[in-house]
Design a protein around this motif. Structure first.
Motif, mmCIF file in Angstrom:
data_model
loop_
_atom_site.group_PDB
_atom_site.id
_atom_site.type_symbol
_atom_site.label_atom_id
_atom_site.label_comp_id
_atom_site.label_asym_id
_atom_site.label_seq_id
_atom_site.Cartn_x
_atom_site.Cartn_y
_atom_site.Cartn_z
ATOM 1 N N LYS A 182 0.687 -1.086 0.093
ATOM 2 C CA LYS A 182 0.121 -0.011 0.156
ATOM 3 C C LYS A 182 0.775 1.332 0.016
ATOM 4 N N ASP A 183 1.834 1.401 0.884
ATOM 5 C CA ASP A 183 2.613 2.523 0.747
ATOM 6 C C ASP A 183 3.422 2.600 -0.344
ATOM 7 N N GLN A 184 4.009 1.529 -1.033
ATOM 8 C CA GLN A 184 4.769 1.484 -2.036
ATOM 9 C C GLN A 184 3.846 2.068 -3.294
ATOM 10 N N TYR A 185 2.658 1.521 -3.461
ATOM 11 C CA TYR A 185 1.840 2.166 -4.307
ATOM 12 C C TYR A 185 1.340 3.486 -4.325
ATOM 13 N N GLN B 191 -0.519 28.751 -8.971
ATOM 14 C CA GLN B 191 -1.874 27.870 -9.314
ATOM 15 C C GLN B 191 -0.887 26.469 -9.703
ATOM 16 N N LEU B 192 0.004 26.707 -10.705
ATOM 17 C CA LEU B 192 0.625 25.317 -11.088
ATOM 18 C C LEU B 192 1.332 24.648 -10.274
ATOM 19 N N ASN B 193 2.134 25.384 -9.277
ATOM 20 C CA ASN B 193 2.960 24.773 -8.241
ATOM 21 C C ASN B 193 1.862 23.955 -7.209
ATOM 22 N N ALA B 194 0.832 24.523 -7.033
ATOM 23 C CA ALA B 194 -0.392 24.055 -6.049
ATOM 24 C C ALA B 194 -0.556 22.717 -6.300
ATOM 25 N N LEU B 195 -0.604 22.251 -7.702
ATOM 26 C CA LEU B 195 -1.063 20.975 -8.177
ATOM 27 C C LEU B 195 -0.055 19.745 -7.657
ATOM 28 N N HIS B 196 1.241 20.038 -7.099
ATOM 29 C CA HIS B 196 2.065 19.046 -6.537
ATOM 30 C C HIS B 196 1.284 18.447 -5.229
ATOM 31 N N GLN B 197 1.314 17.061 -5.159
ATOM 32 C CA GLN B 197 1.009 16.541 -3.965
ATOM 33 C C GLN B 197 2.218 16.257 -2.845
ATOM 34 N N ALA B 198 1.825 16.764 -1.672
ATOM 35 C CA ALA B 198 2.863 16.265 -0.687
ATOM 36 C C ALA B 198 2.960 14.756 -0.269
ATOM 37 N N PRO B 199 4.178 14.538 -0.205
ATOM 38 C CA PRO B 199 4.403 13.306 0.289
ATOM 39 C C PRO B 199 3.536 12.395 1.348
ATOM 40 N N SER B 200 2.891 13.392 2.158
ATOM 41 C CA SER B 200 2.163 12.761 3.327
ATOM 42 C C SER B 200 0.969 13.789 3.713
ATOM 43 N N LEU B 201 -0.183 13.356 3.935
ATOM 44 C CA LEU B 201 -1.274 14.060 4.289
ATOM 45 C C LEU B 201 -1.531 14.364 5.791
ATOM 46 N N LYS B 202 -0.670 13.723 6.565
ATOM 47 C CA LYS B 202 -0.447 13.774 7.940
ATOM 48 C C LYS B 202 -0.845 15.282 8.359
ATOM 49 N N LYS B 203 -0.027 16.167 7.815
ATOM 50 C CA LYS B 203 0.096 17.488 8.287
ATOM 51 C C LYS B 203 -0.547 18.571 7.418
ATOM 52 N N SER C 30 -4.256 6.652 9.690
ATOM 53 C CA SER C 30 -3.202 6.793 8.707
ATOM 54 C C SER C 30 -1.803 7.614 9.496
ATOM 55 N N ALA C 31 -2.312 8.164 10.553
ATOM 56 C CA ALA C 31 -1.517 9.013 11.266
ATOM 57 C C ALA C 31 -0.260 8.329 11.890
ATOM 58 N N VAL C 32 -0.706 6.787 12.170
ATOM 59 C CA VAL C 32 0.409 6.155 12.844
ATOM 60 C C VAL C 32 0.949 4.964 11.698
ATOM 61 N N LYS C 33 2.180 5.498 11.253
ATOM 62 C CA LYS C 33 2.608 4.239 10.304
ATOM 63 C C LYS C 33 2.974 3.005 11.151
ATOM 64 N N THR C 34 3.228 1.851 10.236
ATOM 65 C CA THR C 34 3.693 0.686 10.758
ATOM 66 C C THR C 34 5.076 0.630 10.750
ATOM 67 N N THR C 35 5.903 1.984 10.363
ATOM 68 C CA THR C 35 7.233 1.873 10.362
ATOM 69 C C THR C 35 7.768 3.224 11.037
ATOM 70 N N LEU C 36 8.718 3.061 11.985
ATOM 71 C CA LEU C 36 9.362 4.303 12.602
ATOM 72 C C LEU C 36 10.663 4.286 12.174
ATOM 73 N N ASP C 37 11.155 5.339 11.336
ATOM 74 C CA ASP C 37 12.479 5.581 11.028
ATOM 75 C C ASP C 37 13.237 6.395 12.045
ATOM 76 N N LEU C 38 14.413 5.889 12.704
ATOM 77 C CA LEU C 38 15.132 6.787 13.593
ATOM 78 C C LEU C 38 16.454 7.082 12.951
ATOM 79 N N ARG C 39 16.891 6.821 11.656
ATOM 80 C CA ARG C 39 18.155 6.975 11.187
ATOM 81 C C ARG C 39 18.642 8.651 11.383
ATOM 82 N N GLY C 40 19.731 8.780 11.756
ATOM 83 C CA GLY C 40 20.082 10.268 11.629
ATOM 84 C C GLY C 40 19.745 10.932 12.908
ATOM 85 N N LYS C 41 18.990 10.389 13.812
ATOM 86 C CA LYS C 41 18.443 10.967 15.080
ATOM 87 C C LYS C 41 19.244 10.908 16.383
ATOM 88 N N ARG C 42 19.520 11.722 17.363
ATOM 89 C CA ARG C 42 20.390 11.714 18.443
ATOM 90 C C ARG C 42 19.608 10.421 19.322
#
Length: 785
Positions: free
Chosen positions: A564-567, A615-627, A704-716
């Motif tokens: 689902k995430d990939q598609y 108006q044209l730039n607004a057509l871009h979709q954000a990677p996630s709709l969470k925010k 959809s606000a809680v993903k099945t994957t948590l990515d911590l790479r690069g964090k302290r």
């Protein structure tokens, strides 16, 4: 531990099974010294080493130990200043060469990130001595022969020897192939006393001149060194003496080179022998399909599906044997040839093997104890020399055992009290068992006496058991039934064999009522036990099938979530590609418009161009709709009040509003939890309809606000651990069965911290590293209860 138990339980036969797997003499010496240990740490270390060896055997086919001789005698000769022979030096060379091979082998394993508990530390104690190794390998061959490269002088001498031998053979060939061949008894060249000669017929001895070195038994042939080759033979002999002297000098030089490293060489040989021994233990474990038992300091022994290691696994019947936790004495009854004695020996032998650091043929999750002594009175030990009867011999052995046992002893009695009057024997057996119990010892005993069947019910820490007998086939099943005393089945067997019913009825009448009641009780218990076992086996099959189905469903669910995430990302990328294409076309249009304006065309305002671009730039979709701010504003406009049903989007959980803290925060009841939640995370829901019948069921929604994957790479580290804690709570409220935490490989500090956190979280069922194609040990898959 007493040596007699080794013979009784055939411990030495087990050790002999390891011998074919050993390549080194030092390893064989360690096997000969092998015996049961009584120290917890020592036993655990020995078992852990066997586990490491089993891992190497499984992954790489075993540790590559070459055939090595014992070099201890050579080290003692070096200590007194002796010069070693070429063969002795070649044996030391093999040790050095094998040391280098082993170090290289384990370096590759480290490069492959393969972990072991003890092997790297053991191998780290080897010293390669590279300079000495190169010199020996260059100078000595495997059979002890000194190579031409050992010294320049030796190389030159051997070249001269070869040249001289070639010259001699050239001259001698002239005799064997030319006109002089007719004077020879045979056209061959041979040697006598280290000199080349030809076989000359006796009547022509003076034809070639020279010296006669030998003659045949008949005297008809003389072995003559011709005058023409005498000088060449002398030169050859001189070169051979120089060769021998140079070889002796080289051997002395190499011996002096090795002398300062005696301890290092001996230490290497011992370590290689120990690795060879570990290898043998692992290979034997693989042969008998053995596993590692855990150690119980409290001596709670649980052998699951235990098998005798010396019996063909296709023929042996595995049994569960427990001792120590619920009872310290197990009384086994049953018919002859039913398997009582072999069960006794199996238990004792497996305990000896486990205390020796060997894996044992039991199922996973089996547990061993630690006994300081194991005693046994098994079989007919009648002594003709002492003129003792079978009963007297047993009593003599038992007296010695009773004098030595304590609370860390295991005692094995076979047919306790046998060989005498049944009533007296039964009474004596009970008294002996009471004595053993008073000393706190652990005991397994077999018997035929019915009195001991009741003993198991009346004594504390004592349990009855029996070997099952199939009355239909009239054959033993060799299966141990714990909790059920054995029955003789004599009447049933007699009836099935054709004994007249009247005889059987008369025999039953001669038995007292108590005995008949006991037999009936035993038969009823046996039937119930069989029914329970059959039901348990059926349930196990069903549970296994259910667990397999659960695993398959869980895997498919995870694949679905991942797909689902990939598609979704793929669709967004395609949409963005379309927008980018439209954006490019729009830029082309704008350039044309500007060009037209510069050429004096219609006036175009800059703000109009900017608005079109936006108006044209607004057509871009954000990677996630969470925010998404629009969604947040829409939710914030909803009128909220106490007792409203809401969806907490950050947790994907339905809740009820309790009270308002301020304009931006509400207190929400989530199941048994009360939480302070921002209004931006609240979505008003319609009240749930009450069900007319049955208990109320709350359906968890996965947000959809809680993903099945948590990515911590690069964090302290501190930030990452805080996010892990919050994320696990969110995933639990969302009802996820499993999630994935991506922490990367790095230094391993974050991975270690996450592992410690998950171990301490009660809601975590278990966790494991992801599959190699999904991140390997750079990601952890967490399963919830």
């Amino acid at each position: 531990m007493n040596k007699k138990i080794f013979e009784t339980l055939e411990y030495e036969k087990v050790k002999a099974k390891l011998m074919p797997y050993l390549a080194s003499q030092t390893g064989r010496q360690e096997l000969n010294r092998l015996g049961p240990l009584t120290d917890y740490e020592a036993i655990q270390l020995a078992l852990t080493e066997t586990l490491d060896g089993a891992d190497v055997y499984r992954l790489k086919g075993g540790i590559p130990i070459a055939k090595l001789d014992n070099i201890a005698p050579q080290m003692k000769r070096l200590e007194i200043g002796a010069t070693l022979s070429g063969l002795e030096l070649s044996q030391i060379t093999k040790v050095l060469r094998t040391t280098q091979d082993i170090l290289g082998f384990f370096r590759k394993l480290q490069d492959e990130k393969i972990t072991f508990h003890t092997l790297y530390d053991t191998v780290g104690k080897l010293q390669s001595l590279p300079e000495i190794s190169r010199r020996l390998i260059k100078s000595i061959e495997g059979d002890g022969h000194i190579t031409n490269e050992a010294s320049d002088k030796l190389f030159g001498i051997r070249n001269r020897i070869t040249s001289t031998e070639s010259e001699i053979r050239g001259k001698m060939d002239g005799y064997t192939r030319g006109k002089d061949a007719k004077y020879l008894s045979d056209a061959i060249i041979t040697m006598r006393d280290g000199r080349y000669v030809i076989p000359v017929m006796a009547q022509y001895r003076s034809h070639f001149g020279g010296v006669v070195h030998d003659q045949s038994a008949s005297g008809q042939t003389l072995y003559v060194e011709p005058q023409a080759v005498m000088e060449l033979n002398n030169r050859l002999r001189q070169n051979q003496i120089e060769e021998k002297n140079e070889e002796e000098r080289i051997l002395e030089e190499l011996s002096n080179l090795l002398a300062p490293y005696r301890e290092e060489l001996l230490n290497n040989a011992n370590i290689l022998g120990h690795l060879d021994f570990i290898n043998a233990k692992a290979r034997y474990a693989g042969e008998i399909k053995a596993t590692q038992p855990t150690i119980s300091k409290e001596n709670h022994v649980h052998f699951r599906r235990a098998r005798h290691p010396l019996i063909d696994p296709k023929k042996v019947v595995p049994n569960d044997i427990d001792l120590g936790e619920d009872y310290k004495a197990l009384i086994i009854t049953g018919p002859n040839t039913g398997g009582k004695t072999i069960t006794l020996k199996t238990f004792g032998l497996l305990q000896l093997m486990a205390q020796s650091g060997l894996f044992i043929p039991v199922a996973e999750n089996s547990q061993m104890g630690i006994f300081n002594e194991i005693f046994a009175d098994i079989g007919d030990e009648q002594s003709i020399e002492q003129n003792l009867s079978t009963f007297s011999s047993h009593m003599d052995n038992i007296v010695k055992i009773l004098a030595k046992i304590d609370d860390r002893s295991l005692v094995l009695f076979d047919e306790l009290g046998g060989g005498t009057d049944p009533k007296e024997g039964a009474a004596l057996a009970i008294a002996i068992l009471d004595k053993v119990g008073s000393k706190g010892s652990y005991v397994l005993a077999t018997t035929h006496y019915p009195e001991l069947k009741a003993y198991g019910y009346n004594r504390p820490e004592t349990m009855n058991a029996s070997m099952e007998f199939d009355t239909q086939s009239l054959k033993p099943t060799y299966k141990l039934l714990v909790g059920i005393p054995g029955s003789s089945n004599a009447f049933d067997i007699a009836t099935r064999l054709g004994v007249e019913p009247a005889i059987v009825m008369q025999a039953r009448a001669l038995m007292d009522q108590d005995s008949q009641d006991l037999s009936a009780m035993i038969q009823d218990l046996s039937a119930r036990q069989k029914e329970a076992d059959d039901r348990a086996a059926k349930l196990k099959v069903e549970v296994d099938e259910a667990e397999k189905l659960h695993r398959d469903l869980r895997n498919e669910y995870q694949k679905l979530v991942n797909s689902k995430d990939q598609y979704l990302e793929k669709a967004k990328q395609q949409a963005n590609d379309l927008v980018d294409d439209a954006d490019k076309k729009a830029n082309d249009i704008i350039k044309k418009l500007r060009k037209m304006e510069m050429q004096g065309g219609a006036s175009i305002k800059e703000n109009q161009l900017i608005d079109s671009k936006s108006q044209l730039n607004a057509l871009h979709q954000a990677p996630s709709l969470k925010k998404n701010r629009v969604l947040r504003r829409a939710k914030a406009k909803q009128a909220l009040k106490v007792n409203d049903d809401v969806l907490v989007t950050s947790y994907g959980q339905r809740g009820t509003l309790l009270r308002q803290f301020d304009k931006q925060h509400w207190e929400v009841q989530l199941g048994i939890l009360k939480m302070k939640v921002s209004v931006d995370e609240l979505e008003k829901l319609a009240p749930e309809k009450e069900q007319k019948t049955g208990p109320r069921t709350t359906i968890r929604k996965t947000s959809s606000a809680v993903k099945t994957t948590l990515d911590l790479r690069g964090k302290r580290y501190e930030q990452a651990m805080t996010e892990v804690d919050r994320y696990i709570d969110s995933a639990l409220l969302a009802g996820y069965p499993m999630v994935t935490i991506i922490h990367g490989k790095g230094t391993g500090a974050l991975r270690k911290g996450i592992t410690q956190y998950l171990q301490g979280n009660r809601q975590v069922k278990h966790f494991e590293y992801a599959a190699p194609n999904a991140g390997g040990n750079g990601a952890t898959v967490v399963y919830f209860k």
